[in-house]
Scaffold this motif. Structure first.
Motif, PDB file in Angstrom:
ATOM      1  N   GLU A   1      -9.339  -1.748   3.141  1.00  0.00           N
ATOM      2  CA  GLU A   1      -8.535  -0.729   2.455  1.00  0.00           C
ATOM      3  C   GLU A   1      -7.580  -1.376   1.450  1.00  0.00           C
ATOM      4  N   GLY A   2      -7.019  -2.524   1.852  1.00  0.00           N
ATOM      5  CA  GLY A   2      -6.104  -3.243   0.968  1.00  0.00           C
ATOM      6  C   GLY A   2      -6.784  -3.713  -0.304  1.00  0.00           C
TER       7      GLY A   2
ATOM      8  N   ILE B   1      -4.894 -11.081   4.017  1.00  0.00           N
ATOM      9  CA  ILE B   1      -5.084 -11.096   5.476  1.00  0.00           C
ATOM     10  C   ILE B   1      -3.727 -11.247   6.172  1.00  0.00           C
ATOM     11  N   LYS B   2      -2.896 -12.156   5.661  1.00  0.00           N
ATOM     12  CA  LYS B   2      -1.577 -12.400   6.248  1.00  0.00           C
ATOM     13  C   LYS B   2      -0.693 -11.157   6.154  1.00  0.00           C
ATOM     14  N   GLU B   3      -0.673 -10.539   4.966  1.00  0.00           N
ATOM     15  CA  GLU B   3       0.124  -9.327   4.758  1.00  0.00           C
ATOM     16  C   GLU B   3      -0.346  -8.202   5.678  1.00  0.00           C
TER      17      GLU B   3
ATOM     18  N   GLY C   1       5.521  -1.103  -0.189  1.00  0.00           N
ATOM     19  CA  GLY C   1       4.381  -1.129   0.726  1.00  0.00           C
ATOM     20  C   GLY C   1       3.161  -0.434   0.169  1.00  0.00           C
ATOM     21  N   ARG C   2       2.141  -0.300   1.023  1.00  0.00           N
ATOM     22  CA  ARG C   2       0.872   0.294   0.575  1.00  0.00           C
ATOM     23  C   ARG C   2       1.047   1.762   0.181  1.00  0.00           C
TER      24      ARG C   2
ATOM     25  N   LEU D   1       1.767   5.343  -6.598  1.00  0.00           N
ATOM     26  CA  LEU D   1       1.816   4.842  -7.973  1.00  0.00           C
ATOM     27  C   LEU D   1       0.436   4.951  -8.623  1.00  0.00           C
ATOM     28  N   ASN D   2      -0.601   4.618  -7.860  1.00  0.00           N
ATOM     29  CA  ASN D   2      -1.976   4.750  -8.370  1.00  0.00           C
ATOM     30  C   ASN D   2      -2.301   6.206  -8.698  1.00  0.00           C
ATOM     31  N   THR D   3      -1.819   7.126  -7.842  1.00  0.00           N
ATOM     32  CA  THR D   3      -2.080   8.554  -8.065  1.00  0.00           C
ATOM     33  C   THR D   3      -1.411   9.033  -9.349  1.00  0.00           C
TER      34      THR D   3
END
Length: 456
Positions: free
Chosen positions: A173-174, A124-126, A412-413, A419-421
């Motif tokens: 989404e996070g 939440i903070k991020e 970042g996201r 990286l996930n891809t």
């Protein structure tokens, strides 16, 4: 050694016996405090097994791991069997079981992480920082409550909380980006899975023909919905509306009314004999509880006699109160030959424990504190453990994602998505994906990442 289940009439009082022997149809068991509720549940399941009902067809849901563990142990003692296919679980542990099997259909990987409050607050903070919420707007505790309320349907968006809608959506989404779920998701996502994939729900309905729910008064609307989706006709719920203490986290008395509506042929059985307390204590409790609204009328009674009168001590300050408590314990330990673990001191909040602890220490009375945050649940400790796990196993995606930007290093996201891809395309772990990108060299790696921007 298995218990003799052939003479249950002598083991149980008439109401308990009726609850144990009624195995078919919908049953609402109103179990007053100290009325032998756990005994009824365990004997009922043992009786069902003794009657030839397959253990794999029984699902018992309760609220704490401790209750589930004790129930399992007691049933194994009663039957003398190991019962590996009997499911006795908390709601949330059952949710985990469902998600480990099929969460990929909702877009997560099977090795998802479960975020506790510390992890959730960090996300939440991020998220709030990335969306440029001001420090004044980022009350992490209150935002956490709002996210939970919105997710579980306890609240809707309105003009007062609308400002946090973007944060809520980015938080969701996070979670997916980090391949994580929070505690509410363990109920919400199985419901979503069952609704969107009826064949998955049917496979659970085909397996679990007999469902029991303990502490029914503490079920939330979402937990009731999960139970209702799974239930066919043989469902027994056990609870006491007078003992409901979790309305602040969504427990809903309306669930008892809903149960009676959803299962119109329900049989109601009341357990009103209290085995734990004296008549004096029950009279005092009944005198207070009878003023509650939205409750089923009941009258607990005890065969333990009237007992001692209730004493009320008004102390001048917290130090005097603590001294009185410890002196009373020391006195009763001697006069009634009690052990220290016969005593329990209840306090409203952990912050009130200090003067009592000091009094115990001063008078050499051993004690154990229950509650508070475990050392291993502190964020910095969890981070260190994650680093150690990644060192020991580079392919541990769960812990790598936890520390990939801890401390903050500008990942970042967008970078994590890429990286996930790469990881998915190569069929490898995130760590191996990072190595593959680095081995390309700066120019080729940059071209690869840029091409992903264009195609993504």
């Amino acid at each position: 050694m298995a218990a003799d289940l052939s003479d249950l009439k002598n083991e149980l009082n008439p109401e308990q016996y009726e609850a144990v022997m009624t195995t078919e149809g919908a049953i609402l068991i109103i179990a007053g405090a100290g009325s032998g509720k756990t005994r009824v549940i365990t004997f009922r399941i043992a009786h069902m097994l003794n009657e030839g009902i397959p253990q794999s067809q029984i699902l018992a849901l309760t609220f704490t791991n401790k209750a589930a563990r004790e129930m399992s142990e007691r049933i194994r003692e009663l039957t003398g069997k190991k019962l590996p296919f009997l499911t006795i679980s908390t709601f949330h542990a059952f949710g985990v079981k469902v998600l480990r099997q099929d969460i990929s259909k909702l877009g997560w990987r099977e090795n998802f992480s479960i975020y506790d409050e510390t992890d959730r607050n960090a996300l939440i903070k991020e998220t709030g920082r990335e969306l440029h919420y001001s420090p004044e707007q980022l009350d992490i505790y209150q935002i956490g409550i709002l996210i939970s309320d919105i997710k579980t349907g306890r609240k809707q968006w309105n003009h007062e909380n609308e400002i946090y809608r973007q944060l809520y959506e980015a938080y969701q989404e996070g979670l997916k980006l980090y391949n994580a779920v929070d505690f509410d998701d363990l109920i919400v996502l199985p419901i979503k899975l069952f609704r969107e994939f009826p064949e998955i729900l049917q496979s659970y309905k085909d397996r679990y023909k007999y469902i029991m729910v303990d502490e029914f008064q503490d079920t939330s609307h979402q937990q009731y919905e999960l139970m209702h989706l799974l239930s066919d006709k043989n469902v027994a719920v056990v609870g006491d509306d007078d003992q409901s203490i979790y309305s602040w986290r969504g427990a809903d008395y309306q669930n008892i009314i809903n149960f009676e509506k959803d299962f119109p042929d329900v049989k109601e059985i009341r357990l009103e004999q209290n085995y734990r307390s004296t008549g004096t204590i029950l009279a005092a409790a009944n005198g207070v509880i009878q003023h509650n609204t939205n409750r089923k009328d009941k009258k607990l009674w005890s065969g333990n006699g009237e007992g001692k009168p209730i004493e009320v001590q008004m102390s001048d300050n917290e130090t005097a109160e603590s001294d009185f408590i410890v002196d009373t314990i020391l006195s009763l330990a001697v006069t009634e030959k009690r052990k220290y673990d016969d005593f329990c001191v209840l306090i409203r909040a952990n912050t009130q424990s200090r003067p009592i602890e000091e009094a115990f220490l001063q008078k050499n009375v051993p004690y154990v504190m229950s509650g508070g945050t475990s050392f291993f649940q502190r964020k910095e400790i969890k981070d260190i453990i994650s680093y150690l796990r990644v060192i020991a196993n580079h392919d541990d995606d769960v812990n790598l994602l936890r520390i990939i930007n801890t401390p903050r290093r500008g990942i970042g996201r967008s970078a994590i998505e890429k990286l996930n891809t790469v990881s998915r395309n190569l069929g490898c772990s995130l760590y191996e994906a990072m190595k593959s990108i680095l081995e390309l060299g700066d120019d080729k790696a940059e071209d690869l990442l840029n091409s992903m921007d264009e195609t993504g």
